[in-house]
Design an enzyme around this catalytic site. Sequence first.
Site, PDB file in Angstrom:
ATOM      1  N   CYS A  89       1.389  -6.923  15.929  1.00 58.63           N
ATOM      2  CA  CYS A  89       2.696  -6.284  16.115  1.00 58.63           C
ATOM      3  C   CYS A  89       3.804  -7.329  16.220  1.00 58.63           C
ATOM      4  O   CYS A  89       4.973  -7.003  16.067  1.00 58.63           O
ATOM      5  CB  CYS A  89       2.765  -5.483  17.408  1.00 58.63           C
ATOM      6  SG  CYS A  89       1.767  -4.002  17.475  1.00 58.63           S
ATOM      7  N   CYS A 117       0.733  -8.788  21.282  1.00 54.12           N
ATOM      8  CA  CYS A 117      -0.115  -8.444  20.129  1.00 54.12           C
ATOM      9  C   CYS A 117       0.360  -9.258  18.933  1.00 54.12           C
ATOM     10  O   CYS A 117       1.491  -9.093  18.483  1.00 54.12           O
ATOM     11  CB  CYS A 117      -0.032  -6.958  19.782  1.00 54.12           C
ATOM     12  SG  CYS A 117      -0.898  -6.593  18.213  1.00 54.12           S
ATOM     13  N   HIS A 151      -2.980  -1.313  17.128  1.00 55.06           N
ATOM     14  CA  HIS A 151      -3.982  -2.020  16.321  1.00 55.06           C
ATOM     15  C   HIS A 151      -5.380  -2.010  16.921  1.00 55.06           C
ATOM     16  O   HIS A 151      -6.331  -2.423  16.263  1.00 55.06           O
ATOM     17  CB  HIS A 151      -3.531  -3.467  16.095  1.00 55.06           C
ATOM     18  CG  HIS A 151      -2.293  -3.566  15.251  1.00 55.06           C
ATOM     19  ND1 HIS A 151      -1.056  -3.856  15.762  1.00 55.06           N
ATOM     20  CD2 HIS A 151      -2.122  -3.348  13.935  1.00 55.06           C
ATOM     21  CE1 HIS A 151      -0.163  -3.842  14.788  1.00 55.06           C
ATOM     22  NE2 HIS A 151      -0.785  -3.529  13.669  1.00 55.06           N
ATOM     23  N   CYS A 178      -4.115  -3.557  22.112  1.00 55.11           N
ATOM     24  CA  CYS A 178      -2.927  -2.982  21.471  1.00 55.11           C
ATOM     25  C   CYS A 178      -3.232  -1.534  21.113  1.00 55.11           C
ATOM     26  O   CYS A 178      -4.229  -1.248  20.457  1.00 55.11           O
ATOM     27  CB  CYS A 178      -2.569  -3.762  20.205  1.00 55.11           C
ATOM     28  SG  CYS A 178      -1.284  -2.959  19.242  1.00 55.11           S
ATOM     29  N   HIS A 221       4.085   1.490   2.229  1.00 53.43           N
ATOM     30  CA  HIS A 221       5.271   0.779   1.752  1.00 53.43           C
ATOM     31  C   HIS A 221       5.948   1.576   0.638  1.00 53.43           C
ATOM     32  O   HIS A 221       7.171   1.726   0.611  1.00 53.43           O
ATOM     33  CB  HIS A 221       4.901  -0.596   1.197  1.00 53.43           C
ATOM     34  CG  HIS A 221       4.186  -1.490   2.166  1.00 53.43           C
ATOM     35  ND1 HIS A 221       2.896  -1.915   1.975  1.00 53.43           N
ATOM     36  CD2 HIS A 221       4.569  -2.026   3.344  1.00 53.43           C
ATOM     37  CE1 HIS A 221       2.525  -2.692   2.973  1.00 53.43           C
ATOM     38  NE2 HIS A 221       3.524  -2.768   3.841  1.00 53.43           N
ATOM     39  N   HIS A 264       0.834  -1.200   0.000  1.00 53.50           N
ATOM     40  CA  HIS A 264       0.000   0.000   0.000  1.00 53.50           C
ATOM     41  C   HIS A 264       0.868   1.248   0.000  1.00 53.50           C
ATOM     42  O   HIS A 264       2.103   1.154  -0.085  1.00 53.50           O
ATOM     43  CB  HIS A 264      -0.987  -0.015   1.178  1.00 53.50           C
ATOM     44  CG  HIS A 264      -0.335  -0.142   2.521  1.00 53.50           C
ATOM     45  ND1 HIS A 264       0.515   0.816   3.032  1.00 53.50           N
ATOM     46  CD2 HIS A 264      -0.386  -1.124   3.462  1.00 53.50           C
ATOM     47  CE1 HIS A 264       0.931   0.454   4.217  1.00 53.50           C
ATOM     48  NE2 HIS A 264       0.419  -0.725   4.514  1.00 53.50           N
ATOM     49  N   LYS A 306     -12.210  14.691  -8.907  1.00 53.39           N
ATOM     50  CA  LYS A 306     -13.050  14.119  -9.961  1.00 53.39           C
ATOM     51  C   LYS A 306     -12.444  12.854 -10.552  1.00 53.39           C
ATOM     52  O   LYS A 306     -13.111  11.847 -10.702  1.00 53.39           O
ATOM     53  CB  LYS A 306     -13.253  15.147 -11.078  1.00 53.39           C
ATOM     54  CG  LYS A 306     -14.319  16.182 -10.724  1.00 53.39           C
ATOM     55  CD  LYS A 306     -14.793  16.947 -11.942  1.00 53.39           C
ATOM     56  CE  LYS A 306     -13.797  17.972 -12.438  1.00 53.39           C
ATOM     57  NZ  LYS A 306     -13.463  19.065 -11.524  1.00 53.39           N
ATOM     58  N   LYS A 322     -11.378  15.440   0.928  1.00 51.67           N
ATOM     59  CA  LYS A 322     -10.930  16.185  -0.244  1.00 51.67           C
ATOM     60  C   LYS A 322     -10.867  15.259  -1.440  1.00 51.67           C
ATOM     61  O   LYS A 322      -9.813  14.768  -1.814  1.00 51.67           O
ATOM     62  CB  LYS A 322      -9.563  16.804   0.035  1.00 51.67           C
ATOM     63  CG  LYS A 322      -9.625  17.908   1.069  1.00 51.67           C
ATOM     64  CD  LYS A 322      -8.304  18.595   1.192  1.00 51.67           C
ATOM     65  CE  LYS A 322      -8.343  19.644   2.280  1.00 51.67           C
ATOM     66  NZ  LYS A 322      -7.000  20.031   2.710  1.00 51.67           N
TER      67      LYS A 322
HETATM   68 ZN   LIG Z   1      -0.508  -4.392  17.681  1.00 50.86          ZN
END
Ligand SMILES: [Zn+2]
Length: 499
Positions: A128, A125, A146, A143, A20, A17, A298, A295
Site C-alpha cells: 500500500c 504496508c 493485501h 494489511c 486499470h 490488468h 466456450k 461462469k
Molecule cells: Zn497493503
Amino acid sequence: MGFYVTTPIFYVNAAPHLGHAYTAIGCDILARHQRQRGEEVFFLTGTDEHGEPVAQAAEREGVSPKELADRNAARFQDLMPILNVSNDFFIRTSDERHKAAVQEIMQRVHDNGHVYKGLYEGWYCPRCADFKTEAEIGPDDTCKIHLIALTREHEENWFFRLSAFQEQLEALYADRPDFVLPRIRYNEAHSFIKGGLQDVSLSRANLTWGVTVPWDTGHVFYVWFDALLNYVTALRFARDGEDLTDAFWPATFHVMAKDILKFHCVFWPALLLAAGYALPKHVFVHGYLLMDEHKMSKSLGNVLDPFQIIDKFGTDALRYYCYREVSFGADGNVSPAGFEERYTTELANDYGNLASRTLNMLRRYADARVPEVEPEPELAGDFAGLDDEVAALLDQAQVTQALDRIWQRVRRLNRYVEEQQPWQLAKDPDRADELARVLASLAEGLRTVTVLLHPYLPESTSKLLAALGAPDITYASARFGAGTPGAVGELAPLFPKPQ
Ligand SMILES: [Zn+2]
C-alpha cells in the site's frame, strides 16, 4: 472553466490488468462526452514510479529503478491506444519537471507551517505504501487490503499536520455533499474524518528513489505526496510553453478505485489547502469488478482477460461490457459467460442488427437515401429530453445509468421496426408515404442513439454514422430531429460472431 478528468497514476510495479482498463475507460467516456458538448477538456493519466517496491524490484533484477520504471511505464502508455482512451497527456512521476514542481509546492507547504520533524513508530504496508492506523490493521498485524504482514517502522520523518485540517475538512463535507461520489464513498470518507485525523508521515529517510525533500536532502517525499501532486504538476508542462493551471484547475473529476479513497478524499484536499490550491469539484470512487470464475464461456475460458476480449471482440465490446454489467461506483460480478451474453443479445442483436437492417431497408426501399419527411411524432416523443437526461447523468459520472437510458431507446427502435413492418409496407405502392415516414423515423432514431453512444463505443459509432451519411458527433446533433437526411452507404457487421 474547462473540464478536467484524471485517472489515478498507475503504479509501475504491476502489470496492466482489467482494473486499470476499467478506470481509464470510465474517464474516457466522461472526456469524450464533454468534448461532444464543446467543453475544453483535459484528460490526464500516467504512472506513479517512485517508492520502495520499485526500488526493491529493480534491485532484484539488477537494473536501476529508472530502467525498471521506463520499461514498465511503457506498458501503461501502450495500453491507452489499445483501449481507445483519448488522454491528452501521460505523466510520469520520474519526469524532472514533475519533481521540480513537487519540491516547489512542498516547500510552500513547509513555509506555510504545515510540517514538522518527528519520530515515527508504527505499522507499514509496503504494498500500500501506507502507514496504518489502529483501525486499518488486520489480525496478527496484517494489511487488511493485501493480507500480508505489516512491517514495524521506526524512523525520524517529516510529518504533515493533517490533524490541523480537521475542521476545514468537516466543513468541506458538510458544504459539498457531492464532493465525493457516490454517496456510499462520501459516507466512508466522512466517517474517517469524523473519527479524528492524525498527522501523517511526509518523508522517508532511508530511501533514495523518490523526490528529494528540498529543506532536508537526506529524505525523499513519501510516495503518496509525490503521486497525488501529479494532478496539479502535469498542468504546468503537459503542453509545451503553456501553463494550463488557470484553464483547468480545480479538476472536475478525480476518478479511482475504492482502495485509495483515503488518499484522495482525506489527504489530498488537506494537502491542497496547505499549499493554497482550490479543491477539486468531485472525487468519484468506483468499486471493483469481481471475477465470477464459475461462469466460464466456450471461447474465453473462465477468466475475463481484457486483452483477449479486445483481440476477439474488439475494444468497443470491452468498453461496453464493463459499464453495462456493473453500475459504475458499485462492486459487481463480471464473467466470460456474462460478457458473451451481452455481446450477443445487446451489441450484436439489439444494436448491430438494428443498424444493418435499417441500412439495408434504406438501400432497398429508399434508393439509399434517408427520406426527407418529418419523423413520427410518437417516436419523437419517446426520445424527447433524452440528450438532457444523459448529460445530467454524466455530469455526476453516472456512466452506467446514462448507458441504460440510451439502451432503452435502442430497444424502442427494435420494437418500432416490429410494429411497423416496413417490408410489408414496401409491398403496397399506395403506402409509399407511410414507408418513407417509417424509414426516416428509424434512421433518425438510430442516428440519435449512435451519437449518444459515441463516448462508449467510439469506433463502431463512427463507422455507423459515416454509413448513415451523418458523421456529426457534436451534442447538438444528439437530439432526435436534428439530423439532416442524406445518402447512406455500406456497413460491415459492427459486432460479428467471433472467429
Ligand atoms: Zn497493503
